[in-house]
Design a protein around this motif. Structure first.
Motif, PDB file in Angstrom:
ATOM      1  N   PHE A   1       0.842  -1.196   0.000  1.00 30.81           N
ATOM      2  CA  PHE A   1       0.000   0.000   0.000  1.00 30.81           C
ATOM      3  C   PHE A   1       0.878   1.246   0.000  1.00 30.81           C
ATOM      4  O   PHE A   1       1.858   1.330   0.722  1.00 30.81           O
ATOM      5  CB  PHE A   1      -0.906  -0.022   1.232  1.00 30.81           C
TER       6      PHE A   1
ATOM      7  N   GLU B   1       0.855   5.618  -0.022  1.00 32.10           N
ATOM      8  CA  GLU B   1       0.210   6.915  -0.051  1.00 32.10           C
ATOM      9  C   GLU B   1       0.821   7.648  -1.256  1.00 32.10           C
ATOM     10  O   GLU B   1       2.032   7.571  -1.452  1.00 32.10           O
ATOM     11  CB  GLU B   1       0.498   7.720   1.212  1.00 32.10           C
TER      12      GLU B   1
ATOM     13  N   TYR C   1      -4.121   7.093  -3.635  1.00 37.42           N
ATOM     14  CA  TYR C   1      -3.442   5.885  -3.185  1.00 37.42           C
ATOM     15  C   TYR C   1      -2.880   5.121  -4.345  1.00 37.42           C
ATOM     16  O   TYR C   1      -3.343   5.239  -5.466  1.00 37.42           O
ATOM     17  CB  TYR C   1      -4.418   4.940  -2.469  1.00 37.42           C
TER      18      TYR C   1
ATOM     19  N   GLY D   1       7.186   1.489   7.730  1.00 37.55           N
ATOM     20  CA  GLY D   1       6.025   2.265   7.310  1.00 37.55           C
ATOM     21  C   GLY D   1       5.415   1.808   6.000  1.00 37.55           C
ATOM     22  O   GLY D   1       4.738   2.581   5.327  1.00 37.55           O
TER      23      GLY D   1
ATOM     24  N   MET E   1       3.016  -1.342   4.506  1.00 33.80           N
ATOM     25  CA  MET E   1       2.279  -2.562   4.767  1.00 33.80           C
ATOM     26  C   MET E   1       2.300  -3.410   3.513  1.00 33.80           C
ATOM     27  O   MET E   1       1.830  -2.999   2.468  1.00 33.80           O
ATOM     28  CB  MET E   1       0.832  -2.238   5.112  1.00 33.80           C
TER      29      MET E   1
ATOM     30  N   SER F   1       1.738  -7.412   1.764  1.00 30.20           N
ATOM     31  CA  SER F   1       1.125  -8.721   1.974  1.00 30.20           C
ATOM     32  C   SER F   1       1.402  -9.611   0.764  1.00 30.20           C
ATOM     33  O   SER F   1       1.677  -9.119  -0.333  1.00 30.20           O
ATOM     34  CB  SER F   1      -0.377  -8.565   2.202  1.00 30.20           C
TER      35      SER F   1
ATOM     36  N   PHE G   1      -3.917   2.382   8.810  1.00 32.78           N
ATOM     37  CA  PHE G   1      -4.492   1.050   8.680  1.00 32.78           C
ATOM     38  C   PHE G   1      -3.923   0.146   9.776  1.00 32.78           C
ATOM     39  O   PHE G   1      -2.810   0.363  10.245  1.00 32.78           O
ATOM     40  CB  PHE G   1      -4.125   0.443   7.319  1.00 32.78           C
ATOM     41  N   ALA G   2      -4.684  -0.879  10.140  1.00 29.06           N
ATOM     42  CA  ALA G   2      -4.198  -1.852  11.115  1.00 29.06           C
ATOM     43  C   ALA G   2      -3.033  -2.628  10.520  1.00 29.06           C
ATOM     44  O   ALA G   2      -3.050  -2.990   9.344  1.00 29.06           O
ATOM     45  CB  ALA G   2      -5.317  -2.803  11.506  1.00 29.06           C
ATOM     46  N   ASP G   3      -2.034  -2.868  11.349  1.00 28.09           N
ATOM     47  CA  ASP G   3      -0.861  -3.607  10.902  1.00 28.09           C
ATOM     48  C   ASP G   3      -1.290  -5.023  10.512  1.00 28.09           C
ATOM     49  O   ASP G   3      -2.149  -5.614  11.145  1.00 28.09           O
ATOM     50  CB  ASP G   3       0.161  -3.660  12.042  1.00 28.09           C
ATOM     51  N   GLY G   4      -0.720  -5.520   9.450  1.00 32.42           N
ATOM     52  CA  GLY G   4      -1.043  -6.891   9.051  1.00 32.42           C
ATOM     53  C   GLY G   4      -2.231  -6.987   8.117  1.00 32.42           C
ATOM     54  O   GLY G   4      -2.566  -8.060   7.635  1.00 32.42           O
ATOM     55  N   LEU G   5      -2.876  -5.864   7.877  1.00 33.95           N
ATOM     56  CA  LEU G   5      -3.999  -5.862   6.938  1.00 33.95           C
ATOM     57  C   LEU G   5      -3.461  -6.069   5.518  1.00 33.95           C
ATOM     58  O   LEU G   5      -2.542  -5.384   5.105  1.00 33.95           O
ATOM     59  CB  LEU G   5      -4.717  -4.517   7.049  1.00 33.95           C
ATOM     60  N   ALA G   6      -4.026  -7.048   4.799  1.00 37.45           N
ATOM     61  CA  ALA G   6      -3.555  -7.306   3.436  1.00 37.45           C
ATOM     62  C   ALA G   6      -4.350  -6.438   2.472  1.00 37.45           C
ATOM     63  O   ALA G   6      -5.567  -6.533   2.396  1.00 37.45           O
ATOM     64  CB  ALA G   6      -3.724  -8.782   3.100  1.00 37.45           C
ATOM     65  N   ILE G   7      -3.655  -5.565   1.756  1.00 37.32           N
ATOM     66  CA  ILE G   7      -4.334  -4.679   0.809  1.00 37.32           C
ATOM     67  C   ILE G   7      -3.817  -4.968  -0.589  1.00 37.32           C
ATOM     68  O   ILE G   7      -2.661  -4.715  -0.903  1.00 37.32           O
ATOM     69  CB  ILE G   7      -4.086  -3.202   1.162  1.00 37.32           C
TER      70      ILE G   7
ATOM     71  N   PHE H   1      -5.868   7.551   4.330  1.00 39.95           N
ATOM     72  CA  PHE H   1      -5.307   6.387   5.005  1.00 39.95           C
ATOM     73  C   PHE H   1      -3.790   6.392   4.913  1.00 39.95           C
ATOM     74  O   PHE H   1      -3.214   6.806   3.916  1.00 39.95           O
ATOM     75  CB  PHE H   1      -5.831   5.097   4.373  1.00 39.95           C
ATOM     76  N   LEU H   2      -3.183   5.907   5.994  1.00 38.81           N
ATOM     77  CA  LEU H   2      -1.731   5.821   6.028  1.00 38.81           C
ATOM     78  C   LEU H   2      -1.316   4.386   6.321  1.00 38.81           C
ATOM     79  O   LEU H   2      -2.076   3.618   6.908  1.00 38.81           O
ATOM     80  CB  LEU H   2      -1.171   6.718   7.146  1.00 38.81           C
ATOM     81  N   ASN H   3      -0.106   4.055   5.915  1.00 39.75           N
ATOM     82  CA  ASN H   3       0.459   2.768   6.273  1.00 39.75           C
ATOM     83  C   ASN H   3       0.573   2.673   7.789  1.00 39.75           C
ATOM     84  O   ASN H   3       0.812   3.676   8.465  1.00 39.75           O
ATOM     85  CB  ASN H   3       1.855   2.630   5.656  1.00 39.75           C
ATOM     86  N   ALA H   4       0.444   1.458   8.317  1.00 41.13           N
ATOM     87  CA  ALA H   4       0.602   1.241   9.754  1.00 41.13           C
ATOM     88  C   ALA H   4       1.983   1.700  10.188  1.00 41.13           C
ATOM     89  O   ALA H   4       2.962   1.459   9.497  1.00 41.13           O
ATOM     90  CB  ALA H   4       0.412  -0.233  10.079  1.00 41.13           C
ATOM     91  N   GLY H   5       2.034   2.393  11.313  1.00 41.53           N
ATOM     92  CA  GLY H   5       3.334   2.768  11.878  1.00 41.53           C
ATOM     93  C   GLY H   5       3.952   4.024  11.303  1.00 41.53           C
ATOM     94  O   GLY H   5       5.114   4.287  11.539  1.00 41.53           O
ATOM     95  N   THR H   6       3.191   4.826  10.546  1.00 44.54           N
ATOM     96  CA  THR H   6       3.812   6.019   9.946  1.00 44.54           C
ATOM     97  C   THR H   6       3.605   7.296  10.764  1.00 44.54           C
ATOM     98  O   THR H   6       4.388   8.217  10.660  1.00 44.54           O
ATOM     99  CB  THR H   6       3.324   6.253   8.503  1.00 44.54           C
TER     100      THR H   6
END
Ligand SMILES: [Zn+2]
Lengths: 141, 433
Positions: free
Chosen positions: A9, A11, A42, A63, A65, A67, B375-381, B410-415
């Motif tokens: 993902f 930004e 996005y 920073g 994510m 998958s 977003f929640a960490d570990g969420l697969a997008i 929305f932002l990446n987890a942990g940013t």
């Protein structure tokens, strides 16, 4: 055997993509195939790398994510209508294509396409039966 | 167990008698020792002997944050410097901090308040109290520390930060109670999960969280993540620090230590007292403070009060959680917006985290409000449609709750930067010429 794809993902901010590729480069991760789907705000970068778990690890805590998911990469003859042939088989079976991007079988220098369909397992079976060759991770190295 | 049955379980008549006696005393003391407030009283045409009933408190002028700023640093001290044994401080409205001085009796009363609060949460002398509020001028660390010492608990003065070490001590020292800000509790809970530690591997059973407003949804996440019962502890430096009120095991509002701190709720616009149960601005009068008494101090916190005996046996007035602050209240497109409303919406979505920031700006003549949320960490997008539909759903919920449109990013987890103290949730970029 499906090919593993890494989705990340993003930004849409200046430099975000460069940050990402820098992390991958620093960790010696080679992009075998890459595509970006985006809206104004996005993006989702989808790529194929030989060790997807390593890529996830490298990006975690930085920073981004990421998958892993299974995709289908099929070998394509380098002739007009080759992609159409594959898509027609899937359409006839009522299988939808969510996205598609072109890929190279690096070792052979031949073409391929990577897709995510609405039913990966059935797509794999039907294409195999129709004599279409599915690529392995090593083909893309 | 109840720490001070006499005060915490007093019948209304007894409590009101204690309050009136102490109010009369503190008003007289303030009038004689703080010229600034005496002048305010003179201007309002009220003298100490006019306070004949508790209701007469309405005759008295308020003290505000601005009064503290004008009197920086020690203009509102009533005791002599030689009798002041401690200074604490919190940030002020004008860049200068608020300075508060305590006599030894003030320190003892403060520890007493926290002791009552800890006991209310089922913490006692056999327990390990893990204090992760910041130590120093901020009242959180030293206040919780003094109360935990007063009840004879084993105190771990962790202070804030170094989350990995916090977790090591939680595990190895078998901490029973955690005291910190709710946002730091959430940070610890996230780190515990990340480290692969299960809540049942920790001995923690209670948390006392305060110093910033938080929501039911945040409470649920902390309780689940750490396997504890979360309590609210409320306080502010000007009044004493944490322990002014604490929620008991019934989780039915925070019991105010009202023999020490007399609460009122006023309409923030008219400044008239509101009837019991109505929501407005919380005002406190310190009934026994010597160092720097506060008469009708406007806290800016929005909440309501509840009367009646609690199932825990205590009879003290309870205050609801704080819904927001008149300071934090944003006016966007003419509508009142509290960050807590935004938080409640975020918590409805498992895909999101409570790490967020609200950006307010002005384009042309129109206000804009934007929510940045991780977003929640570990969420697969792997799907733009997923992101787009999330955006639509969150924006729809926000519009329902705020009554105005709020853009979502929305932002990446942990940013977003992580909080170790009070989280900065709002950035107002509007400029008014
Ligand atoms: Zn109670």
């Amino acid at each position: 055997m499906a090919v593993k794809q890494v989705s990340i993902f993003l930004e849409n901010e200046t430099g975000r993509l460069a940050d990402l590729t820098e992390i991958l480069a620093e960790n010696g991760i080679d992009l075998n195939a890459v595509t970006i789907a985006e809206t104004g705000e996005y993006g989702i970068l989808r790529c194929i790398v030989q060790n997807p778990e390593d890529a996830i690890k490298a990006l975690a805590g930085k920073g981004f994510m990421a998958s892993i998911s299974d995709v289908l990469t099929v070998a394509i003859d380098n002739v007009p209508g080759a992609v159409n042939k594959v898509l027609q088989i899937l359409a006839d079976a009522g299988i939808g294509v969510k996205y598609i991007y072109s890929t190279i079988q690096s070792a052979k220098g031949e073409a391929a396409i990577t897709m995510k369909t609405t039913d990966q397992e059935r797509a794999e079976n039907i294409l195999t039966k129709a004599g279409i060759r599915l690529c392995e991770m090593e083909d893309l190295k | 167990m109840i720490w001070n049955k006499e005060m915490e379980c007093a019948d209304r008549e007894t409590m009101r008698k204690v309050q009136l006696e102490r109010l009369q005393e503190v008003v007289k003391y303030e009038y004689e020792h703080v010229p600034y407030y005496a002048a305010k009283m003179d201007k309002a045409g009220v003298r100490p002997e006019d306070i004949r009933t508790l209701e007469d408190i309405e005759l008295l002028p308020f003290i505000t944050k601005e009064d503290l700023a004008v009197n920086y640093p020690t203009g509102l001290f009533a005791a002599k410097m030689e009798d002041i044994v401690r200074i604490q401080s919190s940030s002020g409205t004008t860049g200068k901090p608020k300075i508060v001085g305590y006599t030894q009796r003030d320190m003892d009363d403060w520890a007493e308040s926290v002791a009552r609060g800890l006991t209310m949460c089922g913490i006692g002398k056999n327990d390990v109290a893990h204090i992760s509020y910041g130590y120093g001028l901020f009242t959180g660390g030293l206040g919780a520390h003094a109360g935990a010492e007063a009840i004879g608990a084993t105190v771990l003065p962790m202070s804030t930060g170094n989350t990995a070490r916090q977790i090591m001590f939680l595990q190895d020292m078998k901490s029973d109670a955690l005291c910190c800000t709710p946002s730091y509790a959430l940070t610890i809970a996230e780190a515990v999960e990340k480290a692969g530690i299960k809540p049942e591997d920790l001995q923690l059973r209670a948390g006392l969280f305060g110093a910033e407003p938080w929501t039911q949804s945040m409470r649920n996440k902390i309780e689940k993540g750490l396997g504890i019962r979360a309590h609210d502890i409320y306080g502010l430096t000007e009044i004493t620090g944490p322990g002014v009120s604490t929620s008991c095991i019934e989780n039915n509002g925070m019991h105010v230590q009202e023999d020490l701190f007399y609460p009122e709720i006023v309409d923030p616009n008219t400044l008239k007292q509101l009837p019991m149960g109505e929501t407005g601005e919380l005002v406190f009068t310190t009934l026994r403070k010597q160092g720097m008494p506060m008469i009708r101090y406007r806290t800016r916190d929005i909440c309501y009060l509840m009367e009646g005996k609690c199932a825990c046996g205590r009879t003290t007035v309870r205050m609801s959680r704080v819904f927001g602050r008149t300071d934090d209240m944003l006016i966007v497109k003419g509508v009142n917006v509290f960050p807590s409303q935004v938080e409640t919406v975020i918590a409805k979505f498992d895909e999101l985290t409570l790490n967020y920031k609200i950006l307010v700006d002005r384009k042309g003549n129109s206000d804009t409000i934007e929510l940045m949320v991780e977003f929640a960490d570990g969420l697969a997008i792997d799907d733009i449609e997923f992101v787009e539909s999330m955006k639509k759903r969150v924006e729809h919920e926000l519009r329902d709750s705020l009554q105005i449109g709020c853009k979502v990013r929305f932002l990446n987890a942990g940013t977003l930067p992580r909080s170790e103290g009070k989280a900065v949730r709002v950035e107002d970029r509007r400029k008014y010429e």
